[in-house]
Write an enzyme that holds these catalytic residues in place. Sequence first.
Site, PDB file in Angstrom:
ATOM      1  N   GLY A   1      -0.301  28.937  20.951  1.00 33.01           N
ATOM      2  CA  GLY A   1      -1.070  27.937  21.688  1.00 33.01           C
ATOM      3  C   GLY A   1      -0.144  26.933  22.330  1.00 33.01           C
ATOM      4  O   GLY A   1       0.505  26.139  21.634  1.00 33.01           O
TER       5      GLY A   1
ATOM      6  N   GLY B   1      -0.819  24.400  24.426  1.00 35.69           N
ATOM      7  CA  GLY B   1      -1.633  23.347  25.022  1.00 35.69           C
ATOM      8  C   GLY B   1      -1.132  21.962  24.702  1.00 35.69           C
ATOM      9  O   GLY B   1       0.064  21.748  24.440  1.00 35.69           O
TER      10      GLY B   1
ATOM     11  N   VAL C   1      -4.606  26.745  18.557  1.00 33.04           N
ATOM     12  CA  VAL C   1      -5.497  27.306  19.571  1.00 33.04           C
ATOM     13  C   VAL C   1      -6.722  26.419  19.746  1.00 33.04           C
ATOM     14  O   VAL C   1      -7.032  25.576  18.905  1.00 33.04           O
ATOM     15  CB  VAL C   1      -5.929  28.746  19.199  1.00 33.04           C
TER      16      VAL C   1
ATOM     17  N   THR D   1     -10.396  25.018  19.762  1.00 32.55           N
ATOM     18  CA  THR D   1     -11.590  25.147  18.905  1.00 32.55           C
ATOM     19  C   THR D   1     -12.722  24.334  19.537  1.00 32.55           C
ATOM     20  O   THR D   1     -13.055  23.248  19.057  1.00 32.55           O
ATOM     21  CB  THR D   1     -11.317  24.654  17.473  1.00 32.55           C
TER      22      THR D   1
ATOM     23  N   THR E   1      -7.737  21.316  15.191  1.00 32.07           N
ATOM     24  CA  THR E   1      -8.752  20.576  14.451  1.00 32.07           C
ATOM     25  C   THR E   1      -9.832  21.553  14.014  1.00 32.07           C
ATOM     26  O   THR E   1     -10.509  22.152  14.838  1.00 32.07           O
ATOM     27  CB  THR E   1      -9.368  19.457  15.313  1.00 32.07           C
TER      28      THR E   1
ATOM     29  N   ASN F   1     -10.942  10.471  13.367  1.00 30.23           N
ATOM     30  CA  ASN F   1     -11.565  10.307  14.674  1.00 30.23           C
ATOM     31  C   ASN F   1     -12.953   9.688  14.564  1.00 30.23           C
ATOM     32  O   ASN F   1     -13.357   8.870  15.402  1.00 30.23           O
ATOM     33  CB  ASN F   1     -11.639  11.651  15.403  1.00 30.23           C
TER      34      ASN F   1
ATOM     35  N   LEU G   1     -12.610   5.890  14.007  1.00 29.08           N
ATOM     36  CA  LEU G   1     -12.218   5.182  15.227  1.00 29.08           C
ATOM     37  C   LEU G   1     -13.389   5.080  16.200  1.00 29.08           C
ATOM     38  O   LEU G   1     -13.641   4.028  16.798  1.00 29.08           O
ATOM     39  CB  LEU G   1     -11.036   5.889  15.883  1.00 29.08           C
TER      40      LEU G   1
ATOM     41  N   CYS H   1     -12.195  14.526  22.161  1.00 25.85           N
ATOM     42  CA  CYS H   1     -12.140  14.657  20.704  1.00 25.85           C
ATOM     43  C   CYS H   1     -13.252  13.943  19.947  1.00 25.85           C
ATOM     44  O   CYS H   1     -13.861  14.537  19.050  1.00 25.85           O
ATOM     45  CB  CYS H   1     -10.792  14.153  20.193  1.00 25.85           C
TER      46      CYS H   1
END
Length: 329
Positions: A8, A10, A86, A88, A129, A221, A224, A273
Amino acid sequence: MTNITCIGAGYVGGPTMAAIAQHCPEHTVTVVDLNPDRIDRWNSDDLPIYEPGLLEVVQAARGHNLFFSTDIPKAIAEADILFVSVNTPTKTFGEGAGRAADLQFWEKTARDILQHARRPEVVVVEKSTLPVRTAEAMARILQQGPSETRFEVVSNPEFLAEGTAMVDLANPDRVLIGRTETASGRKAAETVADLYAHWVPRERILLTNVWSSELSKLIANAMLAQRVSSINSISALCERTEADISEISRAIGADSRIGPKFLEASIGFGGSCFRKDILHLAYLCEHYGLPEVAAYWESVVRINEWQTERFFRKILATQFNTLTGKRIA
């Protein structure tokens, strides 16, 4: 020398491997991806993503101990450590559509690893994640085939923010590594920890069980995003009173127990996200029989959507209820 492969190329895989190559020059790092155009760009000075400082790190390491390739089977076969980074995305149909994580790319990668791994021992590192207990599913896939390789799966979630990824990698608040409570699991976690220890102080490298590591990323996450929705909900109350949301943010942010970050009222959180991870979290809560907890976290998303709608309704009201022929900047 250790051969490190990342599947991956990215936003997470590329910068993370560049940082590891920079700080671990004795190891060989190979980043692979199915997309040849993306790999071509990683092999040029026109990188597929922009992060301040990333190009300079890639240029310094590329061709020495950092390589980008589309030959996934070869990279897997040569790897001692395999990072899985990768995509998700959220499922678009079927059970959990719109909320649950779509693990089809992750599952294909697990089966590719099983097919092509050749080293006697391979540490597989979850970097994507993922929902809690995914490492268990990956281990089950890797252990069910005829491969002679002994696999150990650890979780190492990323905590990168767009625009500061290289700073986040160079000086992280923490590096989280989750492992199974076995001798081989602890050894695998220490192997990954030793990579980061080239530049991250040991006290910032946190070792947990694998489930805590997987869930911590979603929770970080969610917490936040919760702060953003909380202050935005109060901004609506301020508009009905004579309070100033900026003054309130400053006042409560001065409390050392709260702190000032993520307390600026706004149109709402965006990006790829926060919403996705909160909905994944809510789906997990429902799956494990906790509908009240799921509803709580879903309310964070509802407040965010309400804030965005409220913002645009206010714009529309000031523009005589029409935006025809008008430019909003």
